[in-house]
Design a protein around this motif. Structure first.
Motif, PDB file in Angstrom:
ATOM      1  N   LEU A  72       6.025  -5.746  -0.230  1.00 23.34           N
ATOM      2  CA  LEU A  72       4.587  -5.663  -0.024  1.00 23.34           C
ATOM      3  C   LEU A  72       4.227  -5.588   1.454  1.00 23.34           C
ATOM      4  O   LEU A  72       3.255  -4.916   1.826  1.00 23.34           O
ATOM      5  CB  LEU A  72       3.899  -6.873  -0.664  1.00 23.34           C
ATOM      6  N   ALA A 279      -7.943   1.566   3.143  1.00 25.85           N
ATOM      7  CA  ALA A 279      -6.970   2.373   2.398  1.00 25.85           C
ATOM      8  C   ALA A 279      -6.349   3.449   3.259  1.00 25.85           C
ATOM      9  O   ALA A 279      -5.184   3.815   3.076  1.00 25.85           O
ATOM     10  CB  ALA A 279      -7.652   2.989   1.172  1.00 25.85           C
ATOM     11  N   TRP A 284       1.025   1.865   1.156  1.00 25.05           N
ATOM     12  CA  TRP A 284       0.735   1.363  -0.182  1.00 25.05           C
ATOM     13  C   TRP A 284       1.118  -0.098  -0.327  1.00 25.05           C
ATOM     14  O   TRP A 284       0.438  -0.850  -1.048  1.00 25.05           O
ATOM     15  CB  TRP A 284       1.467   2.213  -1.227  1.00 25.05           C
ATOM     16  N   GLY A 285       2.188  -0.548   0.325  1.00 23.08           N
ATOM     17  CA  GLY A 285       2.621  -1.934   0.186  1.00 23.08           C
ATOM     18  C   GLY A 285       1.604  -2.925   0.742  1.00 23.08           C
ATOM     19  O   GLY A 285       1.133  -3.815   0.014  1.00 23.08           O
ATOM     20  N   PHE A 287      -1.485  -2.349   1.479  1.00 25.00           N
ATOM     21  CA  PHE A 287      -2.759  -2.163   0.790  1.00 25.00           C
ATOM     22  C   PHE A 287      -2.760  -2.888  -0.553  1.00 25.00           C
ATOM     23  O   PHE A 287      -3.750  -3.542  -0.931  1.00 25.00           O
ATOM     24  CB  PHE A 287      -3.015  -0.669   0.587  1.00 25.00           C
ATOM     25  N   LEU A 288      -1.639  -2.809  -1.284  1.00 22.47           N
ATOM     26  CA  LEU A 288      -1.533  -3.529  -2.552  1.00 22.47           C
ATOM     27  C   LEU A 288      -1.559  -5.039  -2.328  1.00 22.47           C
ATOM     28  O   LEU A 288      -2.157  -5.788  -3.117  1.00 22.47           O
ATOM     29  CB  LEU A 288      -0.250  -3.121  -3.281  1.00 22.47           C
ATOM     30  N   ALA A 289      -0.920  -5.501  -1.250  1.00 21.71           N
ATOM     31  CA  ALA A 289      -0.941  -6.928  -0.938  1.00 21.71           C
ATOM     32  C   ALA A 289      -2.361  -7.407  -0.654  1.00 21.71           C
ATOM     33  O   ALA A 289      -2.764  -8.490  -1.100  1.00 21.71           O
ATOM     34  CB  ALA A 289      -0.036  -7.213   0.260  1.00 21.71           C
ATOM     35  N   LEU A 291      -5.147  -6.026  -1.822  1.00 15.35           N
ATOM     36  CA  LEU A 291      -5.884  -6.017  -3.083  1.00 15.35           C
ATOM     37  C   LEU A 291      -5.531  -7.225  -3.939  1.00 15.35           C
ATOM     38  O   LEU A 291      -6.413  -7.868  -4.533  1.00 15.35           O
ATOM     39  CB  LEU A 291      -5.593  -4.730  -3.849  1.00 15.35           C
ATOM     40  N   LEU A 292      -4.244  -7.555  -4.029  1.00 15.97           N
ATOM     41  CA  LEU A 292      -3.834  -8.715  -4.822  1.00 15.97           C
ATOM     42  C   LEU A 292      -4.369 -10.012  -4.232  1.00 15.97           C
ATOM     43  O   LEU A 292      -4.796 -10.915  -4.971  1.00 15.97           O
ATOM     44  CB  LEU A 292      -2.308  -8.761  -4.912  1.00 15.97           C
TER      45      LEU A 292
END
Length: 327
Positions: A72, A279, A284-285, A287-289, A291-292
């Motif tokens: 992430l 974004a 992506w890593g 950004f996903l972290a 969001l989570l």
């Protein structure tokens, strides 16, 4: 010879049933009593502590956990740190530098006391301030005491940063305002509080100060402290009996779901407004972290407001007796 029916017409040969006399109303079976708010909050605090320990064990002491953290939030190509390249690195460090100063923290703690004083809830305000200071101390002790073993995971270091002190303080501040505010105002504090914590959590990861598990650990640490503090206040005041919930349970659940959906939309909009180009600037890593971490923060603050929805943290045992006698 007669034709037709031999039964008499116009009257019935069956005697009418006897008139029913009203009898005593049968009492319904008593329903299952709801658990006292103090007990609910205590159970929630224990669950948050167990979740905090589980997150720490999985992400700090296991190879898959360290691998997920590295996936992430990968290490930077230059310098070996976790800071993320892009235009958000500078604003993230500015946010953390200002938030970590004693003056802004003192102003926010004073605001908690003022909210409690204006709402005649000075004790919950004082407890909220103590909760924030305890979060600072607990996060520092945990980071110093917990070792991070070298499990031969690529892109992982042995420096322990679990849990995040910045995120723990930000979460504790948002929850302290929930403690000090009146019940009718708490729902309006959920989105601003979750947005502030989300920005701090995103800044710590973008600046490379903390991993995703550190952010999650900071939220869980403050949630555990909040539940335990709220349980103590509810047990002391006993004011939960003074504010029964109105309306059917299905209506309350539907309203809570609608408010949660609206709050999530507003939170995403607030994060995009406060952190523009999120974004586009992140891979992506990370950004996903982010969001989570944002979803976890919204869930935690929303659950905290839900747990104390019927508790005012004022009153005493005498006031409960007066209420029961009047009803």
């Amino acid at each position: 010879m007669s034709h037709g029916s031999s039964y008499p017409i116009g009257r019935s040969s069956v005697p009418p049933p006897p008139a029913l006399s009203p009898g005593p109303a049968r009492a319904l079976a008593p329903g299952r009593p709801a658990a006292p708010p103090a007990l609910r909050l205590l159970a929630a605090g224990v669950c948050c502590l167990l979740a905090l320990c589980l997150v720490g064990v999985v992400f700090v002491w296991t190879q898959p956990g360290q691998w997920v953290d590295g996936l992430l939030l990968p290490r930077a190509e230059r310098g070996g740190g976790y800071e993320q390249a892009g235009g958000l690195f500078g604003p993230a460090t500015v946010v953390l530098r200002h938030f970590g100063q004693p003056a802004p923290l003192a102003v926010l703690l004073t605001a908690v006391l003022v909210v409690g004083l204006l709402g005649r809830r000075l004790l919950p305000g004082v407890v909220g301030v103590g909760m924030v200071l305890t979060a600072v101390l607990a996060a520092g002790v945990a980071k110093s005491a917990l070792p991070r073993p070298d499990l031969a995971v690529p892109n992982s270091t042995t420096h322990n940063s679990f849990p995040s002190g910045h995120v723990a303080v930000a979460t504790a501040l948002a929850l302290a305002f929930l403690l000090a505010a009146p019940g009718a105002a708490r729902r309006w504090l959920v989105v601003p509080g979750a947005a502030g914590v989300s920005v701090i959590g995103a800044a710590t990861m973008i600046a490379g100060w903390h991993r995703f598990s550190d952010v999650l650990g900071g939220v869980l640490l403050s949630m555990a402290l909040f539940c335990l503090a709220a349980a103590a206040l509810a047990a002391r005041s006993g004011s939960d009996a003074l504010r029964p919930l109105a309306g059917p349970a299905s209506g309350r659940v539907r309203r809570a779901l609608v408010e949660a959906a609206v709050g999530l939309v507003v939170l995403v909009w607030a994060v995009r407004l406060l952190v523009p180009g999120l974004a586009a600037e992140l891979r992506w890593g990370p950004f996903l972290a982010v969001l989570l971490a944002t979803a976890s923060t919204m869930l935690a603050v929303g659950v905290a407001a839900f747990l104390i929805r019927s508790v005012e943290f004022v009153g005493s045992a005498r006031s409960i007796d007066k209420y029961e006698q009047s009803t």
